[in-house]
Design a protein around this motif. Structure first.
Motif, PDB file in Angstrom:
ATOM      1  N   VAL A  71      14.939  -5.209  49.457  1.00  0.00           N
ATOM      2  CA  VAL A  71      15.515  -4.996  50.786  1.00  0.00           C
ATOM      3  C   VAL A  71      14.672  -3.928  51.480  1.00  0.00           C
ATOM      4  N   ASP A  72      13.867  -4.361  52.460  1.00  0.00           N
ATOM      5  CA  ASP A  72      12.965  -3.439  53.138  1.00  0.00           C
ATOM      6  C   ASP A  72      13.484  -3.053  54.528  1.00  0.00           C
ATOM      7  N   GLN A  73      12.804  -2.088  55.135  1.00  0.00           N
ATOM      8  CA  GLN A  73      13.245  -1.577  56.430  1.00  0.00           C
ATOM      9  C   GLN A  73      13.197  -2.645  57.517  1.00  0.00           C
ATOM     10  N   ASP A  74      12.210  -3.539  57.469  1.00  0.00           N
ATOM     11  CA  ASP A  74      12.145  -4.611  58.470  1.00  0.00           C
ATOM     12  C   ASP A  74      13.404  -5.470  58.449  1.00  0.00           C
ATOM     13  N   ARG A  75      13.874  -5.809  57.241  1.00  0.00           N
ATOM     14  CA  ARG A  75      15.089  -6.621  57.129  1.00  0.00           C
ATOM     15  C   ARG A  75      16.293  -5.868  57.681  1.00  0.00           C
ATOM     16  N   VAL A  76      16.383  -4.587  57.374  1.00  0.00           N
ATOM     17  CA  VAL A  76      17.489  -3.768  57.865  1.00  0.00           C
ATOM     18  C   VAL A  76      17.441  -3.674  59.391  1.00  0.00           C
ATOM     19  N   ASP A  77      16.248  -3.481  59.942  1.00  0.00           N
ATOM     20  CA  ASP A  77      16.113  -3.387  61.399  1.00  0.00           C
ATOM     21  C   ASP A  77      16.503  -4.704  62.078  1.00  0.00           C
ATOM     22  N   LEU A  78      16.093  -5.833  61.492  1.00  0.00           N
ATOM     23  CA  LEU A  78      16.468  -7.139  62.056  1.00  0.00           C
ATOM     24  C   LEU A  78      17.981  -7.346  62.004  1.00  0.00           C
ATOM     25  N   PHE A  79      18.607  -6.911  60.907  1.00  0.00           N
ATOM     26  CA  PHE A  79      20.060  -7.023  60.799  1.00  0.00           C
ATOM     27  C   PHE A  79      20.738  -6.132  61.847  1.00  0.00           C
ATOM     28  N   ALA A  80      20.190  -4.933  62.042  1.00  0.00           N
ATOM     29  CA  ALA A  80      20.738  -4.030  63.063  1.00  0.00           C
ATOM     30  C   ALA A  80      20.662  -4.678  64.436  1.00  0.00           C
ATOM     31  N   ASP A  81      19.540  -5.328  64.725  1.00  0.00           N
ATOM     32  CA  ASP A  81      19.398  -6.012  66.014  1.00  0.00           C
ATOM     33  C   ASP A  81      20.393  -7.164  66.135  1.00  0.00           C
ATOM     34  N   ALA A  82      20.575  -7.913  65.056  1.00  0.00           N
ATOM     35  CA  ALA A  82      21.473  -9.077  65.090  1.00  0.00           C
ATOM     36  C   ALA A  82      22.932  -8.664  65.255  1.00  0.00           C
ATOM     37  N   THR A  83      23.291  -7.490  64.763  1.00  0.00           N
ATOM     38  CA  THR A  83      24.698  -7.073  64.768  1.00  0.00           C
ATOM     39  C   THR A  83      25.002  -5.933  65.743  1.00  0.00           C
ATOM     40  N   ASP A  84      23.977  -5.445  66.422  1.00  0.00           N
ATOM     41  CA  ASP A  84      24.121  -4.291  67.321  1.00  0.00           C
ATOM     42  C   ASP A  84      24.658  -3.059  66.600  1.00  0.00           C
ATOM     43  N   ASP A  85      24.312  -2.913  65.335  1.00  0.00           N
ATOM     44  CA  ASP A  85      24.694  -1.732  64.549  1.00  0.00           C
ATOM     45  C   ASP A  85      23.423  -0.945  64.246  1.00  0.00           C
ATOM     46  N   HIS A  86      23.091  -0.027  65.157  1.00  0.00           N
ATOM     47  CA  HIS A  86      21.859   0.751  65.036  1.00  0.00           C
ATOM     48  C   HIS A  86      22.134   2.193  64.591  1.00  0.00           C
ATOM     49  N   GLN A  87      23.152   2.381  63.765  1.00  0.00           N
ATOM     50  CA  GLN A  87      23.455   3.719  63.276  1.00  0.00           C
ATOM     51  C   GLN A  87      22.217   4.302  62.586  1.00  0.00           C
ATOM     52  N   TRP A  88      21.968   5.571  62.800  1.00  0.00           N
ATOM     53  CA  TRP A  88      20.747   6.212  62.320  1.00  0.00           C
ATOM     54  C   TRP A  88      20.574   6.143  60.811  1.00  0.00           C
ATOM     55  N   ILE A  89      21.648   6.091  60.056  1.00  0.00           N
ATOM     56  CA  ILE A  89      21.480   6.018  58.597  1.00  0.00           C
ATOM     57  C   ILE A  89      20.833   4.705  58.168  1.00  0.00           C
ATOM     58  N   HIS A  90      20.811   3.722  59.073  1.00  0.00           N
ATOM     59  CA  HIS A  90      20.183   2.429  58.786  1.00  0.00           C
ATOM     60  C   HIS A  90      18.786   2.299  59.385  1.00  0.00           C
ATOM     61  N   VAL A  91      18.571   2.845  60.579  1.00  0.00           N
ATOM     62  CA  VAL A  91      17.352   2.505  61.328  1.00  0.00           C
ATOM     63  C   VAL A  91      16.429   3.675  61.663  1.00  0.00           C
ATOM     64  N   ASP A  92      16.788   4.890  61.321  1.00  0.00           N
ATOM     65  CA  ASP A  92      15.943   6.041  61.645  1.00  0.00           C
ATOM     66  C   ASP A  92      15.512   6.738  60.342  1.00  0.00           C
ATOM     67  N   PRO A  93      14.401   6.265  59.747  1.00  0.00           N
ATOM     68  CA  PRO A  93      13.976   6.812  58.458  1.00  0.00           C
ATOM     69  C   PRO A  93      13.759   8.326  58.471  1.00  0.00           C
ATOM     70  N   GLU A  94      13.221   8.860  59.559  1.00  0.00           N
ATOM     71  CA  GLU A  94      12.949  10.295  59.626  1.00  0.00           C
ATOM     72  C   GLU A  94      14.254  11.099  59.589  1.00  0.00           C
ATOM     73  N   ARG A  95      15.191  10.733  60.441  1.00  0.00           N
ATOM     74  CA  ARG A  95      16.480  11.438  60.483  1.00  0.00           C
ATOM     75  C   ARG A  95      17.268  11.208  59.188  1.00  0.00           C
ATOM     76  N   ALA A  96      17.196   9.982  58.662  1.00  0.00           N
ATOM     77  CA  ALA A  96      17.958   9.651  57.458  1.00  0.00           C
ATOM     78  C   ALA A  96      17.485  10.430  56.234  1.00  0.00           C
ATOM     79  N   CYS A  97      16.228  10.856  56.215  1.00  0.00           N
ATOM     80  CA  CYS A  97      15.741  11.655  55.079  1.00  0.00           C
ATOM     81  C   CYS A  97      16.554  12.931  54.897  1.00  0.00           C
ATOM     82  N   ALA A  98      17.051  13.484  55.998  1.00  0.00           N
ATOM     83  CA  ALA A  98      17.868  14.701  55.937  1.00  0.00           C
ATOM     84  C   ALA A  98      19.359  14.382  55.851  1.00  0.00           C
ATOM     85  N   GLY A  99      19.697  13.111  55.818  1.00  0.00           N
ATOM     86  CA  GLY A  99      21.096  12.695  55.796  1.00  0.00           C
ATOM     87  C   GLY A  99      21.668  12.658  54.388  1.00  0.00           C
TER      88      GLY A  99
END
Length: 154
Positions: free
Chosen positions: A26-54
Motif C-alpha cells: 500500500v503506497d502513497q499514490d494509492r492512498v492519495d487516489l483513495f483520498a481523491d475518490a472519497t474527498d477524505d484528505h485528512q493530513w494523516i493520510h496525505v501529508d507525509p511531512e506533517r504526518a511524520c510528527a503525528g
C-alpha cells in the motif's frame, strides 16, 4: 489456493482456515487516489511531512481503503467450481485494530464461518484478518458476507 470441487464441498468446509494470501504493498499514490475518490484528505493520510510528527510517525492508509482491498486480498485464497458469479453482499462486523502505515505490505487470511443455500447459489460468511508485514496487531478484521451464484447447468 484452496479449490472446492463443488458447492457441497464448500458446505462441508465451515471452520476451515484459508491462506495466507500474497502480499500487497500500500503506497502513497494509492492512498492519495483513495483520498481523491472519497474527498477524505485528512493530513494523516496525505501529508507525509506533517504526518511524520503525528501520532503514527508517518502517513497511514484510510481504514476504508484497507476494507476496499478485501476482494483483492481474498482472491487467490479459494475458489468454488461451478460458480458463475460472486458478489459482495455485505459485512457483519469490521474493526481496524492497528493503523496501516503507508509503504507497508498487507495480506489476508480467512476462516469460513458459515455457508448457507440461497436461491440460485450460496451465501458464504468469512472472517477475514488483514495483517501487515512486521505488524503486531491486524490492520483489519472483517466478517464478510458473499453470494456465490451457481452455473445453471449444475
Amino acid at each position: 489456493m484452496r479449490t472446492f470441487a463443488s458447492p457441497a464441498e464448500l458446505l462441508g468446509a465451515v471452520g476451515e482456515p484459508l491462506g495466507p494470501g500474497r502480499w500487497h504493498r500500500v503506497d502513497q499514490d494509492r492512498v492519495d487516489l483513495f483520498a481523491d475518490a472519497t474527498d477524505d484528505h485528512q493530513w494523516i493520510h496525505v501529508d507525509p511531512e506533517r504526518a511524520c510528527a503525528g501520532p503514527f510517525g508517518g502517513t497511514v492508509a484510510h481504514g476504508y481503503l484497507t476494507l476496499s482491498l478485501l476482494p483483492a486480498l481474498v482472491t487467490g485464497l479459494y475458489r468454488v467450481d461451478g460458480v458463475r458469479m460472486g458478489v459482495n453482499y455485505g459485512l457483519n462486523r469490521v474493526r481496524f485494530p492497528a493503523p496501516l502505515r503507508v509503504g507497508t505490505s498487507i495480506r489476508a487470511t480467512a476462516l469460513i464461518v458459515a455457508v448457507e443455500p440461497v436461491p440460485d447459489g450460496l451465501q458464504v460468511v468469512t472472517s477475514v484478518t488483514v495483517d501487515s508485514a512486521g505488524g503486531g496487531k491486524p490492520v483489519c478484521v472483517a466478517e464478510t458476507v458473499s453470494r456465490l451464484y451457481l452455473k445453471e447447468d449444475r
